[in-house]
Design a protein around this motif. Structure first.
Motif, short mmCIF file in Angstrom:
data_model
loop_
_atom_site.label_atom_id
_atom_site.label_comp_id
_atom_site.label_asym_id
_atom_site.label_seq_id
_atom_site.Cartn_x
_atom_site.Cartn_y
_atom_site.Cartn_z
N THR A 177 15.74 55.64 42.73
CA THR A 177 14.68 55.73 41.74
C THR A 177 13.49 56.45 42.36
N PRO A 178 12.58 56.99 41.54
CA PRO A 178 11.44 57.71 42.11
C PRO A 178 10.58 56.86 43.03
N TYR A 179 10.42 55.58 42.68
CA TYR A 179 9.62 54.66 43.49
C TYR A 179 10.38 53.35 43.66
N GLY A 180 10.06 52.63 44.72
CA GLY A 180 10.68 51.33 44.95
C GLY A 180 9.63 50.27 45.24
N TYR A 181 10.02 49.02 45.11
CA TYR A 181 9.17 47.90 45.52
C TYR A 181 9.95 46.59 45.50
N ASP A 182 10.02 45.92 44.33
CA ASP A 182 10.60 44.60 44.23
C ASP A 182 11.87 44.64 43.37
N PHE A 183 12.66 43.56 43.41
CA PHE A 183 13.85 43.47 42.55
C PHE A 183 14.28 42.03 42.40
N TRP A 184 15.01 41.77 41.32
CA TRP A 184 15.60 40.45 41.06
C TRP A 184 16.89 40.68 40.28
N ARG A 247 10.16 38.97 38.31
CA ARG A 247 10.65 37.59 38.31
C ARG A 247 11.44 37.33 37.02
N PHE A 248 12.74 37.08 37.16
CA PHE A 248 13.51 36.52 36.04
C PHE A 248 13.24 35.02 36.00
N LEU A 249 13.43 34.42 34.83
CA LEU A 249 13.49 32.96 34.78
C LEU A 249 14.62 32.51 35.72
N HIS A 250 14.47 31.34 36.30
CA HIS A 250 15.44 30.88 37.30
C HIS A 250 16.79 30.52 36.68
N GLU A 251 16.80 30.06 35.45
CA GLU A 251 18.05 29.75 34.77
C GLU A 251 18.92 31.01 34.74
#
Length: 468
Positions: A177-184, A247-251
């Protein structure tokens, strides 16, 4: 970042988010990466005693160099696998050097020691990647780390894969991707969502608003988790500038998630309306910028730098690093967050502060707030990284974002006192209250002041564990 498992434990972590929420132990140690402001000695991980029954309560017990952000080699995504590796290494991807450290916290949790290292030259030779940021364990035991660029600081959004001994497996996907940082990721939905901060050669010098159009991101990226392929780019537009924490919901079956856009200072909800529909994103919390005098611009963005979701998926927490407040939202309806609490902890918007406030404060704050003294220390800098106890009742806060930006915005004030604070949370009705007796003053470290960043617990936490 060793584990206290529930009664049905098999692999690392907890059987479900609610198992962790209801049955997880109270934290007794914090691991906090600390950055040396003047680079006169190596950065390090501080081990902080937070057991009220301990004789060394609220003291830094040990320090191990060196560090950056902090995650785990394994988490609850491996819980169903009895052969999965134990949670023993605190994974520390280093933003500047491109090195990855694995800190052994299992042998002696109160005195961590170096366990493994992935050298930057080997990583760059195999993948071309540097400026490493977020790490998550994958269900197959791999360690997956987001990258934001190459060694020259050119923007590249990609993902490094390591084995448990930190030997290099390669890249997670051939696409970038053009930029990166966080993921879930949410494997049950076969999806991963990632964000993009900006070009390292731009953000590593400090923040220049004129560089935003050419050198910073405003998009989310949706990936097919199994195929490791990019499926969709969601352009967030001017209301989604500099998207950071995802952040996804934890469920694990939930299709709801959030991202905080740092510059725009909005909270964006993303979801998939139906199974085969494309993912969509909408602003659900739009924060006004504060009208001021004495700032480089006539308006000050609140600047969302971290968000966090409680393990019961009821509350979302947002830190506004420039404005100076932490906000709690009830997200029982993820598409319509409801304000539940607010605490002011410093920042640039304060009574007697450096800026003259002309308007644009939140409706529940009619004028510049009084900033409390905590444990005899005046709070400096703004609230940044957040970590919530497993039961949702204690919110730990540190105040360092990224040392070039800390220095640019807060100058000596943040260097004098890198702080760790504690907020008590009402989990029944919502609401928060700052504990004005609880503080860890990193300005009093033996070698001199340090900047406190991430917070992790030995048994896992609300922002590193993923369930499948």
């Amino acid at each position: 970042m060793t584990i206290a498992n529930g009664c049905c434990a098999r692999g690392p972590g907890y059987a479900s988010p609610l198992d962790a929420y209801r049955n997880g132990p109270k934290e007794k140690l914090l691991y906090i990466p600390c950055v040396i402001p003047d680079h006169s000695r190596p950065d390090y991980v501080a081990t902080v005693d937070v057991d009220p029954e301990s004789a060394t309560y609220k003291q830094v017990k040990s320090a191990l160099a060196p560090i950056s952000g902090a995650w785990w080699n394994s988490c609850s995504s491996c819980h169903a696998d009895p052969s999965a590796p134990a949670r023993r290494l605190l994974i520390l991807p280093c933003l500047g050097s491109g090195r990855v450290y694995g800190i052994d916290t299992a042998t002696d949790p109160r005195a961590p020691r170096l366990g493994a290292v992935a050298e930057p030259g080997d990583i760059q030779s195999a993948t071309g990647l540097s400026y490493l940021h977020t790490s998550h364990c994958a269900p197959d035991g791999s360690i997956m780390i987001s990258a934001m660029g190459d060694k020259e600081g050119t923007a590249r959004g990609s993902f490094l894969l390591l084995n448990q001994d930190l030997s290099i497996k390669g890249v997670w996907s051939g696409e970038e991707t053009p930029y990166g940082y966080d993921f879930w990721y949410q494997p049950r939905l076969n999806v991963m969502v990632s964000s993009g901060w900006g070009a390292p050669r731009a953000f590593s010098k400090g923040f220049n608003p004129a560089e935003v159009p050419e050198h910073y991101g405003n998009s989310l990226y949706v990936w097919d988790w199994k195929a490791r392929s990019l499926q969709q780019k969601i352009d967030l537009g001017p209301k989604g500038l500099l998207p950071l924490e995802v952040r996804f919901l934890h469920e694990p079956s939930s299709p709801h998630g959030f991202v905080g856009a740092a510059l725009s200072s909005n909270v964006i909800h993303f979801t998939r309306p139906a199974e085969n529909d494309p993912w969509v994103a909408n602003v659900v919390v739009e924060q006004p910028w504060v009208k001021v005098e004495g700032w480089v611009l006539p308006e000050l963005p609140p600047c969302i730098t971290d968000i966090l979701i409680s393990l019961d998926d009821r509350f979302l927490y947002v830190s506004n690093w420039l404005r100076g407040d932490i906000v709690q939202y009830d997200i029982s309806d993820p598409a319509a967050p409801r304000l539940a609490g607010r605490v002011w902890l410093g920042g640039l918007v304060r009574k007697g502060g450096p800026l003259k406030v002309l308007g644009g404060l939140p409706e529940d704050t009619p004028g510049p707030p009084e900033i409390p003294t905590v444990g005899g220390v005046e709070l400096r800098g703004g609230p940044q990284m957040l970590q919530l106890s497993l039961d949702g009742k204690r919110l730990y806060v540190t105040n360092s974002l990224y040392s070039p930006w800390d220095k640019q915005v807060y100058r000596s004030r943040v260097y004098e006192h890198g702080l760790g604070c504690l907020i008590d949370v009402d989990t029944e009705n919502g609401g928060m209250k700052l504990d004005t007796d609880w503080i860890v003053d990193f300005g009093k470290e033996p070698g001199g002041p340090v900047l406190a960043h991430e917070v992790r617990y030995p048994g896992g936490d609300c922002s590193s564990d993923i369930w499948i």
